[in-house]
Design a protein around this motif. Structure first.
Motif, mmCIF file in Angstrom:
data_model
loop_
_atom_site.group_PDB
_atom_site.id
_atom_site.type_symbol
_atom_site.label_atom_id
_atom_site.label_comp_id
_atom_site.label_asym_id
_atom_site.label_seq_id
_atom_site.Cartn_x
_atom_site.Cartn_y
_atom_site.Cartn_z
ATOM 1 N N TRP A 718 -1.310 -6.742 3.691
ATOM 2 C CA TRP A 718 -2.501 -7.043 2.768
ATOM 3 C C TRP A 718 -2.650 -5.839 1.816
ATOM 4 C CZ3 TRP A 718 -3.749 -11.990 2.211
ATOM 5 C CH2 TRP A 718 -3.634 -12.728 3.415
ATOM 6 N N PHE A 719 -3.179 -6.242 0.550
ATOM 7 C CA PHE A 719 -3.874 -5.273 -0.388
ATOM 8 C C PHE A 719 -5.162 -5.822 -0.776
ATOM 9 C CE2 PHE A 719 -0.356 -2.740 -2.496
ATOM 10 C CZ PHE A 719 0.578 -3.520 -1.929
ATOM 11 N N ASP A 720 -6.220 -4.700 -0.891
ATOM 12 C CA ASP A 720 -7.537 -5.134 -0.854
ATOM 13 C C ASP A 720 -7.854 -4.871 -2.286
ATOM 14 O OD1 ASP A 720 -8.308 -3.533 2.210
ATOM 15 O OD2 ASP A 720 -7.936 -5.430 1.710
ATOM 16 N N LYS A 721 -8.720 -5.878 -2.962
ATOM 17 C CA LYS A 721 -9.146 -5.704 -4.321
ATOM 18 C C LYS A 721 -10.159 -4.546 -4.562
ATOM 19 C CE LYS A 721 -9.862 -10.173 -4.565
ATOM 20 N NZ LYS A 721 -9.906 -11.709 -4.775
ATOM 21 N N ILE A 722 -9.966 -3.932 -5.584
ATOM 22 C CA ILE A 722 -11.047 -2.831 -5.720
ATOM 23 C C ILE A 722 -11.912 -3.522 -6.872
ATOM 24 C CG2 ILE A 722 -11.448 -0.559 -6.840
ATOM 25 C CD1 ILE A 722 -8.491 0.162 -5.811
ATOM 26 N N GLY A 723 -13.239 -3.582 -6.526
ATOM 27 C CA GLY A 723 -14.211 -4.265 -7.532
ATOM 28 C C GLY A 723 -14.218 -5.618 -7.558
ATOM 29 N N ASP A 724 -15.146 -6.311 -8.283
ATOM 30 C CA ASP A 724 -15.106 -7.777 -8.228
ATOM 31 C C ASP A 724 -14.684 -8.204 -9.497
ATOM 32 O OD1 ASP A 724 -16.373 -7.769 -5.819
ATOM 33 O OD2 ASP A 724 -18.338 -7.307 -6.618
ATOM 34 N N ALA A 725 -14.061 -7.524 -10.486
ATOM 35 C CA ALA A 725 -13.556 -8.025 -11.515
ATOM 36 C C ALA A 725 -12.384 -7.195 -12.041
ATOM 37 C CB ALA A 725 -14.469 -7.969 -12.745
ATOM 38 N N TRP A 733 -6.544 -6.769 -12.833
ATOM 39 C CA TRP A 733 -7.037 -6.328 -11.377
ATOM 40 C C TRP A 733 -6.438 -5.056 -10.714
ATOM 41 C CZ3 TRP A 733 -11.290 -8.903 -8.696
ATOM 42 C CH2 TRP A 733 -11.554 -10.040 -9.424
ATOM 43 N N VAL A 734 -7.252 -4.473 -10.077
ATOM 44 C CA VAL A 734 -6.671 -3.533 -9.046
ATOM 45 C C VAL A 734 -6.910 -3.545 -7.771
ATOM 46 C CG1 VAL A 734 -6.839 -0.747 -8.905
ATOM 47 C CG2 VAL A 734 -7.401 -1.732 -11.307
ATOM 48 N N VAL A 735 -5.477 -3.100 -7.036
ATOM 49 C CA VAL A 735 -5.795 -3.235 -5.768
ATOM 50 C C VAL A 735 -5.135 -1.928 -5.009
ATOM 51 C CG1 VAL A 735 -5.328 -5.878 -5.594
ATOM 52 C CG2 VAL A 735 -3.317 -4.456 -5.702
ATOM 53 N N ARG A 736 -5.466 -2.128 -3.642
ATOM 54 C CA ARG A 736 -5.059 -0.966 -2.857
ATOM 55 C C ARG A 736 -4.504 -1.362 -1.565
ATOM 56 N NH1 ARG A 736 -11.137 1.700 -2.040
ATOM 57 N NH2 ARG A 736 -11.923 -0.087 -0.812
ATOM 58 N N PRO A 737 -3.566 -0.644 -0.805
ATOM 59 C CA PRO A 737 -3.089 -1.118 0.436
ATOM 60 C C PRO A 737 -4.362 -1.265 1.381
ATOM 61 C CG PRO A 737 -1.712 0.593 -0.348
ATOM 62 C CD PRO A 737 -2.957 0.404 -1.214
ATOM 63 N N GLY A 738 -4.096 -2.512 2.353
ATOM 64 C CA GLY A 738 -5.338 -2.712 3.114
ATOM 65 C C GLY A 738 -5.238 -1.860 4.276
ATOM 66 N N ASP A 781 5.369 2.036 -1.607
ATOM 67 C CA ASP A 781 4.914 2.992 -0.546
ATOM 68 C C ASP A 781 4.263 4.128 -1.144
ATOM 69 O OD1 ASP A 781 5.840 0.709 1.305
ATOM 70 O OD2 ASP A 781 7.890 1.510 0.671
ATOM 71 N N ALA A 782 4.362 4.462 -2.162
ATOM 72 C CA ALA A 782 4.242 5.845 -2.571
ATOM 73 C C ALA A 782 2.605 6.171 -3.467
ATOM 74 C CB ALA A 782 4.886 6.435 -3.451
ATOM 75 N N PHE A 783 1.897 4.950 -3.655
ATOM 76 C CA PHE A 783 0.660 5.184 -4.394
ATOM 77 C C PHE A 783 -0.521 4.573 -3.715
ATOM 78 C CE2 PHE A 783 2.333 6.884 -8.319
ATOM 79 C CZ PHE A 783 3.786 6.311 -8.209
ATOM 80 N N ARG A 784 -1.554 4.821 -4.014
ATOM 81 C CA ARG A 784 -3.020 4.392 -3.688
ATOM 82 C C ARG A 784 -3.484 3.327 -4.103
ATOM 83 N NH1 ARG A 784 -6.221 10.203 -2.349
ATOM 84 N NH2 ARG A 784 -4.691 11.048 -0.756
ATOM 85 N N ALA A 785 -2.980 2.937 -5.417
ATOM 86 C CA ALA A 785 -3.558 1.855 -6.183
ATOM 87 C C ALA A 785 -2.569 1.277 -7.038
ATOM 88 C CB ALA A 785 -4.854 2.133 -6.883
ATOM 89 N N TYR A 786 -2.860 -0.176 -7.274
ATOM 90 C CA TYR A 786 -1.657 -0.674 -8.222
ATOM 91 C C TYR A 786 -2.635 -1.890 -8.990
ATOM 92 C CZ TYR A 786 1.440 1.007 -4.360
ATOM 93 O OH TYR A 786 1.917 1.751 -3.850
ATOM 94 N N TYR A 787 -2.112 -1.993 -10.353
ATOM 95 C CA TYR A 787 -2.357 -3.002 -11.049
ATOM 96 C C TYR A 787 -1.700 -4.224 -10.669
ATOM 97 C CZ TYR A 787 -4.519 0.234 -14.275
ATOM 98 O OH TYR A 787 -5.422 1.435 -14.941
ATOM 99 N N ILE A 788 -2.590 -5.384 -10.950
ATOM 100 C CA ILE A 788 -1.693 -6.611 -10.789
ATOM 101 C C ILE A 788 -1.121 -7.041 -12.059
ATOM 102 C CG2 ILE A 788 -1.979 -9.145 -10.130
ATOM 103 C CD1 ILE A 788 -4.153 -8.389 -8.303
ATOM 104 N N ASN A 789 0.126 -6.987 -12.262
ATOM 105 C CA ASN A 789 0.401 -7.303 -13.587
ATOM 106 C C ASN A 789 0.538 -8.696 -14.076
ATOM 107 O OD1 ASN A 789 2.133 -7.056 -16.045
ATOM 108 N ND2 ASN A 789 3.766 -6.624 -15.060
ATOM 109 N N LYS A 790 -0.329 -8.986 -14.809
ATOM 110 C CA LYS A 790 -0.576 -10.301 -15.335
ATOM 111 C C LYS A 790 0.441 -10.799 -16.393
ATOM 112 C CE LYS A 790 -4.540 -10.056 -18.366
ATOM 113 N NZ LYS A 790 -5.944 -10.438 -18.680
ATOM 114 N N TYR A 791 1.146 -9.936 -16.940
ATOM 115 C CA TYR A 791 1.837 -10.017 -17.966
ATOM 116 C C TYR A 791 3.317 -10.241 -17.728
ATOM 117 C CZ TYR A 791 -2.184 -8.295 -20.278
ATOM 118 O OH TYR A 791 -3.476 -7.702 -20.821
ATOM 119 N N THR A 792 3.683 -10.336 -16.401
ATOM 120 C CA THR A 792 4.991 -10.687 -16.037
ATOM 121 C C THR A 792 5.607 -11.859 -16.466
ATOM 122 O OG1 THR A 792 6.483 -10.570 -14.132
ATOM 123 C CG2 THR A 792 4.220 -11.567 -13.889
ATOM 124 N N ASP A 793 4.780 -12.812 -16.341
ATOM 125 C CA ASP A 793 5.266 -14.262 -17.226
ATOM 126 C C ASP A 793 3.921 -14.886 -17.368
ATOM 127 O OD1 ASP A 793 4.411 -15.538 -14.910
ATOM 128 O OD2 ASP A 793 6.217 -15.314 -13.764
#
Length: 801
Positions: A718-725, A733-738, A781-793
């Motif tokens: 699982w990834f956890d969402k950072i923030g409510d927006a 959106w930004v997420v981090r490994p749960g 596996d190497a970072f603490r936070a990630y963007y959810i890329n909504k521009y992929t399609d």
């Protein structure tokens, strides 16, 4: 209500209480592919012998070519040559019903001046024990859910009217059950009707005999759809090489069926495909045959009806049905010549009560008989009788042109040259009847059009999978209209009378439906389809030396491969392909846990099964004590990918706006690094965008079967969402490994149906420079936070807001 209830029992025949589970299967290792060495060897044998049906010489050539590629690797072939392949198949005992042989000689009555060579010859009859064949069918787990254990009445949901569908709902089965339960010791038994069928073919090249009867068997308990499409539901049990002799035919059948006699009166314990034992008693059910074989079976003269005593000069008169008592009384009182001329009975042989058991035959009686041989022929004759030869031919050419001009449609065969065939095949009239009626309109009188329509209505009504009482009234109405409108052929002199056995057989359909239910489950097309698999296809691969022996052996091997396939499937050994089995070593949960480095995977699976078994339980599955969760220790199948289909009109998509994406979970992508995608998981479809979605990293796809249900699953991180927006700057959106307890990675097992769409994450790089050694396949596996890329399609843009 019948007392033949199909109760389950133990191996000794003691009835079990309702709901008792079947006995546990024998302990068998799930990697035991006996007589084969492994999965690949079995699949290779099945492909070469059953699916591809490769001749022996071609098998040897293929293996030689294969061996040349393995020589440099010092590896071995699964089979040395075709003989090795055949030997391995022959060594299996599953599905093995050996062929037996007896000789038959004519010793019936002879006329004083009758001295025919065939009367002094000996004839071989090859057969397989019908009793053992029935055992194999009852034990087949492939159609364990498509079988009835007792007679039943079926009623429609609308109007609560009686209807007929599968064989065990027919009146004949109920009549047999009423007779059986007169012996009170038979209460609770399972009645198994044995259905027979035969067809004559000319195979003089292979056997040296012009006439050869192929004998088939099935059981009435399996549903009609199984009998129509499942080859294992119909079995070849005999080859009768003999001239057209009633005596030889009946004596051969009697000898073969002797092996079934004990089971007709004495119950026996038999294991079924659902794993339960039941006490079984057998019975001889209906016989599937065309008119020529019906004549032999009923011991009647050709052009008489095998079902009733109507005179051949006026078959449509209302008369009594034939019966054994009536026939025996006639034989006792009348002269042989009178029996032949006045009653259509062959006096040399007293027959059993076969008349009722002759089943209807849609293919030959309706499609090839009434439609092709009668109406189509009469139309041509009518045109030539009504018009000049040139005008009639011009009309026939126009009918062909109309047929050829029919617009293409899925499943509808085209006739580019019309219907003027030089050689008709079995499916030609069946396909032609779908387009013929409009083609003749305007060229023939209205009554002929209506006669065709009435016959087509009759054909389609009797071919329905479910026939109701209202359907019976419609069938009788269509038959009445058919007889009425056909009179135009008699009044115009096209035909002198309608005393035709095929056409007359339509009068018996309503009674046959009530006795044996829908005719599509007993049509001769069933045995003809089996004949293609059992005789014609083996003939193509064989040498012509001792062709009969090769056909027998081929059928025995095919039955063994089918039995092995059923057995391996029952043990869950054929989930996935050989390639997936070779690429993914994990076959159990402990093996997968070790591969993924997730020690608690077994516990996660137990929580998953609890959630699947209690979908309305509000508790978090992880909070449920393990002692209350189901335990699964059997085999699993691991897959390297899954596909997701979704509506995405904004992106390049297929017809209807549907688009497919593949989600990967590969330990080695194109021979290199691993590749594990991320996905959106639907957690609340009532909430918009990312409020109702979560993101996970796929660790593995696997499937298993538990209590008869297949569960396709995904191990996720699982990834956890950072923030409510979403992030204000990037709009993503930004997420981090749960993380779970003790800062461990948070894993779970979810059903594959929970996956909504593939997701793409981009690391939040911050201001740090990346190490040169970091590769793209390290990113998740190497970072603490990630963007959810909504521009992929476009689809991701529409959902990840």
């Amino acid at each position: 209500m019948s007392a033949i209830t199909g109760r389950t029992c133990d191996v000794n025949g003691v009835f079990l209480p309702p709901g008792a589970p079947p006995p546990p299967p024998e302990n068998l290792a799930t990697d035991d592919w006996t007589p084969f060495q492994n999965h690949s060897e079995f699949e290779m044998a099945e492909f070469l012998y059953k699916h591809n049906q490769m001749p022996a010489g071609q098998i040897d050539r293929l293996l030689d070519l294969w061996a040349s590629t393995l020589a440099k690797h010092n590896d071995n072939l699964p089979f040395a040559d075709h003989r090795d392949l055949y030997h391995v198949i022959d060594s299996s005992s599953l599905g093995d019903v050996p062929w037996q042989c007896f000789m038959v000689v004519y010793d019936g009555e002879r006329l004083a001046d009758e001295d025919k060579p065939w009367m002094d010859a000996e004839y071989e009859v090859w057969f397989r024990d019908p009793h053992e064949v029935a055992w194999n069918m009852l034990a087949n787990s492939t159609y364990a859910n498509e079988i009835d254990y007792c007679p039943y009445w079926e009623y429609s949901t609308e109007g609560d009217k009686c209807q007929w569908r599968d064989f065990m709902s027919g009146d004949w089965v109920w009549d047999q059950a009423d007779e059986i339960v007169k012996d009170l010791s038979t209460l609770g038994l399972t009645f198994v009707p044995v259905i027979l069928g035969s067809d004559k073919m000319t195979v003089s090249v292979g056997t040296g005999n012009n006439e050869y009867y192929w004998l088939y068997a099935s059981i009435g308990n399996i549903h009609n759809n199984v009998r129509r499409v499942h080859c294992d539901g119909v079995a070849l049990i005999g080859f009768l090489a003999m001239p057209k002799s009633i005596y030889l035919f009946h004596s051969s059948l009697s000898k073969i069926l002797d092996l079934l006699k004990p089971g007709l009166t004495t119950p026996e314990v038999t294991r079924f495909g659902d794993g339960h034992y039941r006490c079984v008693i057998y019975g001889l059910g209906p016989y599937i045959a065309d008119y020529e074989e019906q004549v032999l079976l009923a011991c009647i003269v050709r052009n008489w009806c095998p079902k009733c005593v109507a005179n051949r000069e006026d078959l449509d008169e209302a008369v009594l049905l034939r019966s054994r008592e009536y026939t025996e009384a006639l034989i006792e009182e009348a002269l042989s010549s009178d029996l032949w001329e006045d009653f259509g009975i062959v006096a040399q042989l007293v027959v059993t009560d076969i008349y009722q058991m002759i089943s209807p035959d849609i293919l030959h009686q309706l499609i090839k008989g009434a439609f092709k041989d009668h109406l189509m022929t009469w139309v041509k004759k009518y045109l030539h009788q009504t018009h000049s030869k040139r005008r009639a031919q011009k009309i026939m050419d126009d009918i062909d042109h109309r047929i050829a001009a029919v617009v293409l449609f899925s499943g509808l065969r085209r006739f580019p040259q019309g219907h003027g065939f030089k050689q008709w095949t079995g499916d030609d009239p069946k396909a032609l009847m779908k387009v013929y009626l409009p083609a003749i309109e305007g060229h023939v009188p209205q009554d002929i059009i209506r006669a065709f329509r009435a016959l087509l209505d009759f054909c389609y009504l009797v071919h329905c999978n479910i026939i109701t009482k209202d359907s019976l009234l419609q069938i009788e109405d269509a038959l009445s209209h058919f007889h009425h409108y056909c009179e135009i052929f008699r009044t115009t002199g096209v035909v002198l009378h309608f005393s035709l056995p095929h056409q007359h057989s339509l009068m018996h359909y309503v009674q046959n439906i009530q006795l044996f239910t829908t005719p599509n489950g007993l049509c001769l097309s069933i045995t003809e389809n089996k004949h293609i698999k059992a005789v014609k296809e083996p003939w193509q691969r064989l040498s012509r030396f001792n062709a009969l022996g090769q056909i027998k052996l081929t059928n025995q091997r095919l039955d063994k491969l089918s039995a092995l396939q059923v057995d391996f499937t029952r043990w869950g050994m054929l989930i996935g392909t050989c390639l997936s089995a070779a690429n993914v070593l994990a076959q159990t949960i402990p093996e997968l846990a070790n591969k993924l480095h997730i020690p608690r995977l077994s516990d996660l699976l137990r929580h998953f099964l609890f959630q699947q078994s209690h979908p309305d339980d509000p508790c978090d599955p992880s909070d449920v004590p393990l002692a209350e969760c189901p335990l699964y220790l059997s085999k699993i199948a691991v897959f390297n990918s899954a596909s997701s289909q979704f509506y995405a009109l904004s992106d390049l998509s297929g017809i209807g706006g549907m688009r497919t994406k593949h989600i990967r979970s590969c330990p080695s992508w194109r021979g290199g690094h691993s590749c594990n995608d991320c996905v959106f998981v639907n957690t609340d479809s009532n909430l918009p965008g990312m409020q109702g979605l979560e993101v996970t990293h796929v660790c593995a796809f696997f499937a298993f079967q538990y209590r008869g249900e297949v569960y396709p699953c995904t191990v996720v991180h699982w990834f956890d969402k950072i923030g409510d927006a979403a992030d204000e700057d990037t709009g993503m959106w930004v997420v981090r490994p749960g993380e779970g307890a003790n800062n461990t990675v948070e894993h779970a097992i979810i059903h594959i149906d929970a996956i909504y769409h593939a997701a793409h994450l981009i690391p939040v790089y911050s201001t740090e420079f990346l190490p040169l050694e970091l590769k793209f396949y390290h990113s998740y596996d190497a970072f603490r936070a990630y963007y959810i890329n909504k521009y992929t399609d476009h689809h991701a843009f529409e959902i990840a807001f």
